[in-house]
Write a protein that holds these residues in place. Structure first.
Motif, PDB file in Angstrom:
ATOM      1  N   GLN A 268       0.829  -1.210   0.000  1.00  0.00           N
ATOM      2  CA  GLN A 268       0.000   0.000   0.000  1.00  0.00           C
ATOM      3  C   GLN A 268       0.862   1.259   0.000  1.00  0.00           C
ATOM      4  OE1 GLN A 268      -0.365  -2.585   1.900  1.00  0.00           O
ATOM      5  NE2 GLN A 268      -2.489  -3.329   1.844  1.00  0.00           N
ATOM      6  N   ILE A 269       1.986   1.227   0.735  1.00  0.00           N
ATOM      7  CA  ILE A 269       2.882   2.390   0.756  1.00  0.00           C
ATOM      8  C   ILE A 269       3.483   2.619  -0.623  1.00  0.00           C
ATOM      9  CG2 ILE A 269       5.006   3.305   1.746  1.00  0.00           C
ATOM     10  CD1 ILE A 269       4.334   1.844   4.327  1.00  0.00           C
ATOM     11  N   ALA A 270       3.862   1.542  -1.299  1.00  0.00           N
ATOM     12  CA  ALA A 270       4.409   1.691  -2.654  1.00  0.00           C
ATOM     13  C   ALA A 270       3.377   2.266  -3.615  1.00  0.00           C
ATOM     14  CB  ALA A 270       4.905   0.326  -3.150  1.00  0.00           C
ATOM     15  N   GLU A 271       2.128   1.816  -3.504  1.00  0.00           N
ATOM     16  CA  GLU A 271       1.077   2.376  -4.355  1.00  0.00           C
ATOM     17  C   GLU A 271       0.848   3.850  -4.053  1.00  0.00           C
ATOM     18  OE1 GLU A 271      -2.292  -0.052  -3.704  1.00  0.00           O
ATOM     19  OE2 GLU A 271      -1.494  -1.820  -4.745  1.00  0.00           O
ATOM     20  N   SER A 272       0.932   4.222  -2.770  1.00  0.00           N
ATOM     21  CA  SER A 272       0.772   5.636  -2.416  1.00  0.00           C
ATOM     22  C   SER A 272       1.894   6.474  -3.006  1.00  0.00           C
ATOM     23  CB  SER A 272       0.744   5.784  -0.888  1.00  0.00           C
ATOM     24  OG  SER A 272      -0.340   5.069  -0.330  1.00  0.00           O
ATOM     25  N   LEU A 273       3.134   5.943  -2.964  1.00  0.00           N
ATOM     26  CA  LEU A 273       4.252   6.681  -3.545  1.00  0.00           C
ATOM     27  C   LEU A 273       4.111   6.799  -5.052  1.00  0.00           C
ATOM     28  CD1 LEU A 273       7.225   5.246  -1.463  1.00  0.00           C
ATOM     29  CD2 LEU A 273       6.144   7.486  -1.230  1.00  0.00           C
ATOM     30  N   GLN A 274       3.550   5.793  -5.705  1.00  0.00           N
ATOM     31  CA  GLN A 274       3.329   5.882  -7.149  1.00  0.00           C
ATOM     32  C   GLN A 274       2.265   6.923  -7.491  1.00  0.00           C
ATOM     33  OE1 GLN A 274       2.411   1.933  -8.472  1.00  0.00           O
ATOM     34  NE2 GLN A 274       4.527   1.204  -8.287  1.00  0.00           N
ATOM     35  N   ARG A 275       1.293   7.092  -6.615  1.00  0.00           N
ATOM     36  CA  ARG A 275       0.249   8.117  -6.864  1.00  0.00           C
ATOM     37  C   ARG A 275       0.674   9.503  -6.403  1.00  0.00           C
ATOM     38  NH1 ARG A 275      -3.197   3.838  -4.977  1.00  0.00           N
ATOM     39  NH2 ARG A 275      -3.150   4.736  -2.877  1.00  0.00           N
ATOM     40  N   LEU A 276       1.811   9.589  -5.706  1.00  0.00           N
ATOM     41  CA  LEU A 276       2.241  10.876  -5.162  1.00  0.00           C
ATOM     42  C   LEU A 276       2.512  11.931  -6.232  1.00  0.00           C
ATOM     43  CD1 LEU A 276       2.972  12.502  -2.658  1.00  0.00           C
ATOM     44  CD2 LEU A 276       5.297  11.573  -2.810  1.00  0.00           C
ATOM     45  N   PRO A 277       3.197  11.613  -7.367  1.00  0.00           N
ATOM     46  CA  PRO A 277       3.430  12.676  -8.368  1.00  0.00           C
ATOM     47  C   PRO A 277       2.148  13.280  -8.912  1.00  0.00           C
ATOM     48  CG  PRO A 277       4.888  10.815  -8.754  1.00  0.00           C
ATOM     49  CD  PRO A 277       3.914  10.378  -7.705  1.00  0.00           C
ATOM     50  N   ALA A 278       1.160  12.409  -9.213  1.00  0.00           N
ATOM     51  CA  ALA A 278      -0.116  12.955  -9.714  1.00  0.00           C
ATOM     52  C   ALA A 278      -0.788  13.820  -8.655  1.00  0.00           C
ATOM     53  CB  ALA A 278      -1.038  11.811 -10.132  1.00  0.00           C
ATOM     54  N   PHE A 279      -0.703  13.391  -7.386  1.00  0.00           N
ATOM     55  CA  PHE A 279      -1.289  14.190  -6.308  1.00  0.00           C
ATOM     56  C   PHE A 279      -0.588  15.545  -6.186  1.00  0.00           C
ATOM     57  CE2 PHE A 279      -0.813  15.435  -1.820  1.00  0.00           C
ATOM     58  CZ  PHE A 279      -2.136  15.751  -1.535  1.00  0.00           C
ATOM     59  N   LEU A 280       0.743  15.531  -6.272  1.00  0.00           N
ATOM     60  CA  LEU A 280       1.480  16.796  -6.175  1.00  0.00           C
ATOM     61  C   LEU A 280       1.164  17.704  -7.360  1.00  0.00           C
ATOM     62  CD1 LEU A 280       4.954  15.492  -4.949  1.00  0.00           C
ATOM     63  CD2 LEU A 280       3.172  16.579  -3.589  1.00  0.00           C
ATOM     64  N   ARG A 281       0.980  17.101  -8.553  1.00  0.00           N
ATOM     65  CA  ARG A 281       0.651  17.912  -9.723  1.00  0.00           C
ATOM     66  C   ARG A 281      -0.716  18.575  -9.561  1.00  0.00           C
ATOM     67  NH1 ARG A 281       1.801  14.342 -12.925  1.00  0.00           N
ATOM     68  NH2 ARG A 281      -0.250  13.398 -13.262  1.00  0.00           N
TER      69      ARG A 281
END
Length: 537
Positions: free
Chosen positions: A234-247
């Motif tokens: 789950q942490i890895a999936e959150s990190l993968q979604r982090l760039p889109a969230f930051l954008r």
């Protein structure tokens, strides 16, 4: 023939592979780049490519530049949100496991311009890790003999090439480059390091005095790490979604910054009011103590009010049902209230109103209530007086002529007790109405004549009618005035008989001056006669 068929199959497979690779490289969601490395030891096709520590792609191809003798590594980014490498990106090879697996680790960079898909990252922005097994090989034969020969001949081989040696060492050993960066950072932080050294004793002393909590912190950290390890997917999936969230967060943070700038005046005013706010907070405990009695009374009221609220539930339900079916009424009410509060709809300008534009409809209503209140109330330093006296008696009911007659049959003295007359004369009752012009009688006379015409003709001979008297516009004739006086006298007598009292006599009818005579042979009256008529007593 069989060999030709096999050759055609191989050519078709090659064309299909090239087409597939070209199609993949043209996909904007899966950009490809080329990395130039001094040493690509340990890398294989399909190896991981990580961006900012998160797996984002793979190595799609490897080849050698014949001119520069450097390795060209093709990478493809297949995870959304990690394809925005900048022109100042930096990539290097790192060991992934103890069995000799390597991967490409890239830092995306901070430049404003993006790296175009298909571009090549130059060797100045890459680095290669020296494998540990190659370093250990120098301890085995024949590598150690070769190293001894290299060291013996090193002086003669590198003489006069210090700059080339410095560049080779900088490129060959990333540890030296990173050591220089660490030393530069430590040099910039020498003051902080000095303070850390000075305060270390105090920190260690505090930790020793609080070793129980420190031990608990270590234990809880262990538990936290174990829980994080269980949820690493789950942490890895959150990190993968982090760039889109930051954008997506970037425009929101920009608006938040603008809102913060806009709040600067409000914060300045709040800073100026800080003293008064501090005084309010200091007086708040006393206010709270004084409010206890009020809260106790409110609690007592709530106990008595609960039955009333329970009994009001059916009424509230009916109101809810009524409100759900009255949206149009609510809209009309909103329109009316908005119009009443619009100052542009003021009837007339008033300098006392805000801006001098006049009062709104709501302000006019409130002004009327205020004026009425001030009209019936008087308040000054000496006392208060209400200028309204409400009473309830037998004389309070409204009476007309019919109800008065019925009341006098039961109580003949009622009129004498309850009559409120200002003076002895009542126009239209005890004396003629001064506003009477006779137009109503003329109208009634014309209606009577129209009714007579519809009747059968009279057989008796009619005497010739006298010529009508001269009239002045709509003014009544003397005959009409006499008729109106006779009606007034008749009404006067009826009232005396009904009320049983003597009313004042009717005033005499004023005599009108005679009309001026026109001399024979003259077209109009003379000026003296006209003045005598107008100024007659």
């Amino acid at each position: 023939m069989r060999r030709l068929l096999v050759l055609l199959v191989l050519i078709g497979a090659g064309v299909a592979a090239v087409a597939t690779a070209s199609a993949g490289s043209d996909d904007p969601s899966r950009p490809s780049y080329t990395i130039e490395l001094d040493n690509a030891f340990g890398l294989t096709e399909g190896a991981d490519v990580k961006v900012a520590g998160v797996r984002a792609g793979r190595v799609s191809g490897m080849r050698v530049d014949r001119r520069t003798k450097r390795a060209l590594i093709d990478i493809t980014i297949d995870s959304s949100g990690f394809g925005s490498l900048r022109t100042d990106a930096f990539c290097e090879t790192r060991p992934q496991s103890l069995i000799g697996e390597y991967y490409v680790d890239c830092r995306p960079g901070t430049a404003a311009q993006r790296l175009k898909p298909g571009a090549t990252l130059p060797v100045a922005q890459t680095a290669s890790t020296i494998p540990l097994d190659l370093i250990n090989n120098i301890m085995r034969r024949p590598y150690r003999e070769r190293l001894a020969i290299i060291l013996d001949e090193l002086g003669a081989g590198v003489g006069g090439r210090s700059s080339d040696i410095r560049e080779a060492l900088a490129r060959a050993v990333p540890a030296l480059r990173e050591t220089d960066q660490v030393l530069a950072i430590l040099a910039d932080q020498n003051t902080t390091l000095a303070n850390l050294t000075r305060d270390a004793d105090a920190v260690i002393g505090d930790l020793a005095a609080n070793r129980t909590n420190v031990g608990r912190f270590v234990t809880e950290t262990k538990q936290t790490a174990a829980a994080s390890a269980e949820r690493r997917q789950q942490i890895a999936e959150s990190l993968q979604r982090l760039p889109a969230f930051l954008r997506e967060l970037e425009p929101t943070m920009a608006k938040l910054g603008a809102a913060t700038d806009a709040q600067t005046p409000a914060l300045a005013d709040l800073n100026q009011s800080a003293g008064q706010l501090a005084t309010l907070l200091e007086n708040l405990p006393e206010f709270a103590d004084a409010s206890r009695t009020g809260f106790k009374s409110l609690a007592e009221l709530s106990r008595d009010g609960r039955p009333a609220l329970r009994s009001a539930r059916p009424t509230v339900d009916l109101l809810n049902q009524f409100s759900t079916n009255t949206p149009e009424l609510a809209n009309n009410l909103a329109i009316v209230l908005t119009d009443l509060g619009d100052r542009d709809r003021a009837v007339e300008r008033d300098p006392r109103s805000p801006g001098g534009k006049g009062y709104t409809g709501m302000e006019a209503l409130l002004q009327y209530v205020f004026d009425q209140t001030m009209a019936i109330n008087a308040f000054d330093s000496n006392g208060y007086m209400l200028k309204v006296d409400l009473f309830l008696s037998e004389c309070s009911d409204y009476q007309n002529l019919q109800s008065l007659k019925e009341k006098l049959k039961q109580d003949p003295q009622f009129y004498a007790r309850c009559a409120a007359i200002l003076g002895p004369h009542q126009p239209g009752i005890t004396q003629p109405d001064p506003s009477f012009t006779g137009a109503q009688l003329v109208k009634e006379k014309s209606v009577a004549k129209s009714r007579d015409k519809t009747r059968a003709p009279d057989t008796q001979p009619k005497t010739p009618a006298a010529p009508p008297a001269a009239s002045n516009g709509d003014a009544p004739s003397k005959k009409e005035i006499d008729k109106a006086r006779r009606q007034a006298e008749k009404l006067h007598d009826q009232l005396e008989d009904t009320l049983g009292i003597d009313l004042p006599d009717l005033p005499a009818t004023p005599a009108l001056p005679p009309l001026p005579t026109v001399p024979s042979g003259a077209g109009s009256a003379g000026p003296d006669q006209l003045l005598d008529f107008l100024l007659a007593p």
